[in-house]
Write an enzyme that holds these catalytic residues in place. Structure first.
Site, mmCIF file in Angstrom:
data_model
loop_
_atom_site.group_PDB
_atom_site.id
_atom_site.type_symbol
_atom_site.label_atom_id
_atom_site.label_comp_id
_atom_site.label_asym_id
_atom_site.label_seq_id
_atom_site.Cartn_x
_atom_site.Cartn_y
_atom_site.Cartn_z
ATOM 1 N N GLY A 100 44.493 42.479 39.362
ATOM 2 C CA GLY A 100 45.704 41.791 39.805
ATOM 3 C C GLY A 100 45.933 40.493 39.043
ATOM 4 C CD GLU A 103 48.192 44.980 38.659
ATOM 5 O OE1 GLU A 103 47.494 44.510 39.576
ATOM 6 O OE2 GLU A 103 48.692 46.106 38.701
ATOM 7 C CD GLU A 123 43.063 46.756 38.684
ATOM 8 O OE1 GLU A 123 42.546 46.931 37.563
ATOM 9 O OE2 GLU A 123 43.995 45.954 38.879
HETATM 10 N N1 3HC Z 1 37.519 39.625 45.152
HETATM 11 C C1 3HC Z 1 36.641 39.046 45.994
HETATM 12 N N2 3HC Z 1 35.458 38.553 45.583
HETATM 13 C C2 3HC Z 1 35.195 38.621 44.282
HETATM 14 C C3 3HC Z 1 36.054 39.206 43.358
HETATM 15 C C4 3HC Z 1 37.290 39.706 43.836
HETATM 16 N N3 3HC Z 1 38.204 40.263 43.027
HETATM 17 N N4 3HC Z 1 35.503 39.142 42.138
HETATM 18 C C5 3HC Z 1 34.321 38.539 42.289
HETATM 19 N N5 3HC Z 1 34.132 38.234 43.589
HETATM 20 C C6 3HC Z 1 32.997 37.532 44.176
HETATM 21 C C7 3HC Z 1 31.694 38.315 44.042
HETATM 22 O O1 3HC Z 1 31.541 39.203 45.109
HETATM 23 C C8 3HC Z 1 30.678 37.213 44.055
HETATM 24 O O2 3HC Z 1 30.505 36.834 45.392
HETATM 25 P P1 3HC Z 1 29.052 36.435 45.947
HETATM 26 O O3 3HC Z 1 28.640 35.246 45.135
HETATM 27 O O4 3HC Z 1 29.309 36.155 47.382
HETATM 28 O O5 3HC Z 1 28.184 37.608 45.690
HETATM 29 C C9 3HC Z 1 31.384 36.065 43.348
HETATM 30 O O6 3HC Z 1 32.766 36.374 43.402
HETATM 31 C C10 3HC Z 1 30.979 35.908 41.895
HETATM 32 O O7 3HC Z 1 31.065 37.180 41.275
HETATM 33 P P2 3HC Z 1 29.978 37.662 40.219
HETATM 34 O O8 3HC Z 1 28.616 37.410 40.767
HETATM 35 O O9 3HC Z 1 30.341 39.036 39.836
HETATM 36 O O10 3HC Z 1 30.237 36.621 39.040
HETATM 37 P P3 3HC Z 1 30.342 36.859 37.491
HETATM 38 O O11 3HC Z 1 30.706 35.557 36.928
HETATM 39 O O12 3HC Z 1 29.155 37.586 36.998
HETATM 40 O O13 3HC Z 1 31.592 37.873 37.301
HETATM 41 C C11 3HC Z 1 33.820 38.698 37.558
HETATM 42 C C12 3HC Z 1 32.887 37.480 37.648
HETATM 43 C C13 3HC Z 1 33.908 39.194 36.116
HETATM 44 C C14 3HC Z 1 35.181 38.277 38.040
HETATM 45 C C15 3HC Z 1 33.258 39.842 38.417
HETATM 46 O O14 3HC Z 1 32.965 39.324 39.695
HETATM 47 C C16 3HC Z 1 34.190 40.988 38.607
HETATM 48 O O15 3HC Z 1 34.234 41.882 37.788
HETATM 49 N N6 3HC Z 1 34.940 40.984 39.718
HETATM 50 C C17 3HC Z 1 35.786 42.074 40.070
HETATM 51 C C18 3HC Z 1 37.100 41.969 39.365
HETATM 52 C C19 3HC Z 1 37.977 43.119 39.779
HETATM 53 O O16 3HC Z 1 37.557 44.241 39.894
HETATM 54 N N7 3HC Z 1 39.262 42.814 39.977
HETATM 55 C C20 3HC Z 1 40.186 43.799 40.391
HETATM 56 C C21 3HC Z 1 40.307 43.734 41.867
HETATM 57 S S1 3HC Z 1 41.295 45.073 42.492
HETATM 58 C C22 3HC Z 1 42.883 44.637 42.118
HETATM 59 O O17 3HC Z 1 43.118 43.624 41.517
HETATM 60 C C23 3HC Z 1 43.921 45.569 42.637
HETATM 61 C C24 3HC Z 1 45.267 45.250 42.086
HETATM 62 O O18 3HC Z 1 45.513 45.985 40.918
HETATM 63 C C25 3HC Z 1 46.319 45.601 43.073
#
Ligand code: 3HC
Ligand code: NAI
Length: 718
Positions: A100, A103, A123
């Site tokens: 997102g 996006e 995603e």
């Molecule tokens: N939502 C909520 N929490 C999130 C998050 C998110 N999108 N991304 C990361 N976090 C949280 C993690 O759970 C973690 O929490 P914790 O410390 O309590 O365990 C904290 O943030 C730090 O994350 P990481 O330990 O993974 O930290 P890094 O620095 O290693 O990585 C990152 C950061 C690259 C952003 C990685 O966390 C990641 O890949 N996050 C997921 C990103 C993702 O998949 N985004 C898409 C979401 S779905 C979406 O957007 C749908 C839309 O298209 C409609």
């Protein structure tokens, strides 16, 4: 939330504030909508910059909100509000623009990225597709093939690649927010007609059908039953074939199917599980937040065979100085050549810096005297390992950590050979060690918290996911695997074939069935272990040939090894291969005859075994052992087991891991099926549901995140 400020008089600045990754929670979405309205209503404001606090643009939708009822403004109208704005909006991308977050950036009229930023649509790894216009805007911006690549794989790109693809307009090494503000001022009066991506026509390459057919084939091959990648292809297809508004409707429909699927729930559970394992605790109460790791600058690896080589590469690539030790010059030279090749391939394929100069090779164990940590990776032989630990204890400097890569031997027995047993832990890597992401950190009863913390941190620095587990035969992964293998053997005795069992497991989502994996790893490894355990007896017939310690035992694996069938390496195992070292498994008529003779010899009558039985017999005993492991305090929680199985044993990620899978099947159902099989095969080990599993099933199948409340009760109450 989102914070509003005015900079340089005419630029409205919207700063996302939701640590640690500025995820688009309800409050952030509301903040963006409110501040956008404000920026648009202030006459002095001529252009807008959107950025994220603390050097991170945005990590996407807030995954923690997915399980709850949706509140706050939805994402799609929010991105439409931004794109439709009458004033230029510039995204200042620092750190990350993911999901997102990307996006949001694509709805802006311009994108300026810092050179270290990473952008992508992850995603698919959460069982979803980009659901806020990503599947409709990206193809319009960068074309269909590149969009399919990014959206179906979740691959993240650097700012430089994003610039090349046309996702960002400028890349800067300086402060991206300052650069975006200047840029916003420079475009304040420009027309926005050509800057709204939703209005672009989607490029239609002449070979469109072939592109989509190939993309579908590709995702089918790699997805192993995961539904999100194929659904992503369908959504991109809508971008090419439908007008934008209709394409958005299609994206919404497809997103909703995925969002409500069990696979998305499993993948999102797994996302948090992989992060939860870093907050480790041990049975004696040591914890990640109260245990300090020791500094490690220089490490040693003893034994440069299959595992030692990979561990050496992994250490050197992570920047550690390494002393690599073998017994004799010949082995040392061979190992040195192999390690150099691995380093060069790593540099070529993955751009990892060449690290030849980090490694010193030696034939003398004395060379490890000044290292901070040793990883022993010699043959799986307790007597040999004990001698080595005695030597290490005498040679290494005080305070050095002594670690073993044993696959399952007693860590405490090794610790007892040293002067500082508290500094001994297991670091159980998986083959190939420079590739596989999993590390089991095994603490013995005497390992000190600092030693566990150091090994956990070392693993992280080596790019691994470290999971802390207690000391028992096989630790977590191999202990559970034993049950899975045993059941597969019993199924052959009862009438199944290796192909049938493998097919069921591959349909479930394993990259390879149990018999193909055994052929790949080498049947002789397990045979040696069983021999050392006194399980391999001279061939004789009668029921006692199939009984050990009062339980049923299948000697099938031993009999194959006696025939010299060690798997791929000898060209024959559970399957046949075109030559020793061949990779393509073909059913072997010899094996069918062998199984028939074996059954006849033991008075066994082959029966038809259906898909359901193969799956349940292989998986439920493994799951049951997982519960026993939790009951014994060897793993702290179900997440630890699930991460080990997904990263180390090919458990399909979209099924969350064995414990999550059990929670979805229903624990009462797992108990019922185990009891059913136990009734039919009372002498077969592993079919009796353990106390913890029964207890959780009896308290109406609580959600997996509630299990710890039961597990943490005194073990006598389980
Ligand atoms: N939502 C909520 N929490 C999130 C998050 C998110 N999108 N991304 C990361 N976090 C949280 C993690 O759970 C973690 O929490 P914790 O410390 O309590 O365990 C904290 O943030 C730090 O994350 P990481 O330990 O993974 O930290 P890094 O620095 O290693 O990585 C990152 C950061 C690259 C952003 C990685 O966390 C990641 O890949 N996050 C997921 C990103 C993702 O998949 N985004 C898409 C979401 S779905 C979406 O957007 C749908 C839309 O298209 C409609
Ligand atoms: P291997 O047989 O490939 O290599 C062992 C190496 O140790 C040989 O090169 C040998 O020359 C060397 N060696 C023996 N004695 C030595 C000594 N005194 N000093 C220095 N070097 C010595 O074995 P592999 O497969 O690498 O296994 C090593 C350890 O890793 C075992 O404990 C095994 O159980 C464990 N392991 C193996 C996995 C695998 O898939 N192969 C996976 C995970 C753990």
């Amino acid at each position: 939330m989102a914070f509003y400020s005015r900079v340089s008089g005419s630029v409205g600045m919207i700063t996302l504030q939701n640590p640690p990754v500025n995820a688009l929670s309800a409050a952030v979405r509301q903040g963006i909508v409110d501040t956008m309205h404000r920026a648009l209503s202030e006459p002095e404001v001529k252009s807008v910059v959107i950025c994220g606090q603390n050097g991170k643009f945005c990590g996407g939708a807030d995954i923690r909100e997915f399980g709850a009822k949706m509140t706050g403004p939805p994402l799609v109208p929010m991105v439409h509000l931004i794109e439709a704005a009458s004033k230029p909006v510039v995204a200042a991308i620092e750190g990350i623009a993911l999901g997102g977050g990307l996006e949001l950036a694509l709805s802006c009229h311009y994108r300026i990225a810092h050179s270290k930023a990473r952008l992508g649509f992850p995603e698919v790894a959460l069982g979803l597709l980009p659901g806020a216009g990503g599947t409709q805007r990206l193809p319009r911006l960068i074309g269909v093939p590149a969009s399919l690549d990014l959206i179906t794989t979740g691959r993240q790109v650097t700012a430089a690649e994003a610039r090349q693809l046309g996702i960002v307009d400028e890349v800067t090494d300086l402060n991206a927010v300052d650069a975006a503000v200047k840029f916003a001022q420079s475009v304040a009066d420009k027309s926005l007609d050509a800057r709204r991506i939703s209005t672009y026509p989607c490029p239609r390459p002449p070979d469109l059908d072939t592109i989509f057919e190939r993309a579908m084939q590709q995702v089918r091959r790699s997805a192993r039953g995961a539904i999100a990648p194929g659904t992503c292809v369908q959504a991109v297809h809508a971008a090419v074939t439908l007008p934008y508004a209709k394409g958005m409707e299609r994206e919404r429909e497809l997103f909703s199917v995925l969002f409500n699927s069990g696979q998305a729930r499993a993948l999102q559970y797994y996302f948090f599980a992989q992060r939860a394992v870093s907050r480790w605790s041990t049975a004696s109460g040591a914890r990640w937040d109260t245990s300090k790791p020791r500094p490690v600058h220089k490490a040693a690896v003893i034994g440069l065979g299959t595992m030692g080589r990979g561990i050496t590469v992994s250490l050197a690539q992570a920047g550690f100085s390494v002393v690599a030790v073998e017994t004799q010059e010949k082995q040392l030279l061979e190992a040195k050549q192999a390690v150099s090749g691995m380093l060069e391939r790593g540099a070529k394929r993955r751009g990892v810096p060449l690290a030849h100069d980090k490694i010193k090779y030696s034939c003398s164990v004395q060379a490890v005297a000044d290292v901070d940590l040793v990883i022993e990776a010699v043959f799986e032989d307790m007597a040999l390992k004990k001698t080595i630990f005695q030597q290490l204890s005498a040679i290494c400097k005080p305070g050095a950590l002594l670690c073993t890569n044993t696959s399952g031997l007693d860590i405490d027995e090794l610790a007892s050979q040293t002067q500082s047993p508290e500094l001994v832990v297991g670091m159980h890597f998986f083959a190939p060690a420079h590739v596989m992401q999993l590390l089991e950190v095994v603490y013995g009863p005497r390992s000190c918290p600092e030693a566990v913390a150091t090994a956990m941190q070392m693993g992280k620095k080596m790019g691994k996911v470290s999971v802390a587990v207690g000391n028992c035969r096989g630790f977590v992964g191999n202990r559970m695997l034993k049950l899975y293998l045993e059941q597969a053997f019993f199924l052959l005795e009862e009438g199944a074939t290796p192909e049938q069992v493998d097919q069921v497991l591959e349909e479930f989502g394993f990259p390879m069935g149990v018999f193909k994996v055994s052929d790949l790893s080498g049947l002789d490894i397990g045979w040696k272990v069983r021999k050392a355990d006194g399980l391999v007896l001279p061939a004789f017939t009668g029921t006692s040939a199939r009984i050990r310690g009062g339980s049923r035992y299948s000697p099938l694996g031993d009999l194959l090894c006696e025939q010299g069938r060690f798997g791929q390496k000898t060209g024959k195992g559970w399957y046949q291969y075109d030559k020793p070292g061949g990779r393509v498994a073909k059913p072997d008529p010899w094996l069918f005859g062998f199984l028939e003779d074996y059954r006849a010899q033991h008075g066994l009558v082959a029966r038809r075994i259906d898909h359901q039985e193969v799956l349940e017999r292989c998986l439920y005993p493994l799951i049951n052992e997982g519960f026993q492991i939790l009951q014994d305090g060897i793993a702290a929680g179900p997440e630890d087991i699930d991460v080990i199985y997904v990263l180390g044993y090919g458990w399909p990620r979209h099924r969350g891991g064995p414990m999550f899978y059990a929670s979805q099947v229903g624990l009462d159902k797992v108990v019922e099926r185990l009891e059913h099989y136990q009734q039919i095969h009372p002498d077969v080990p592993g079919l009796q549901p353990c106390r913890l599993l029964r207890k959780l099933a009896a308290i109406s199948n609580p959600a997996i995140h509630k299990w710890r409340e039961v597990i943490q009760k005194p073990r006598s109450q389980l």
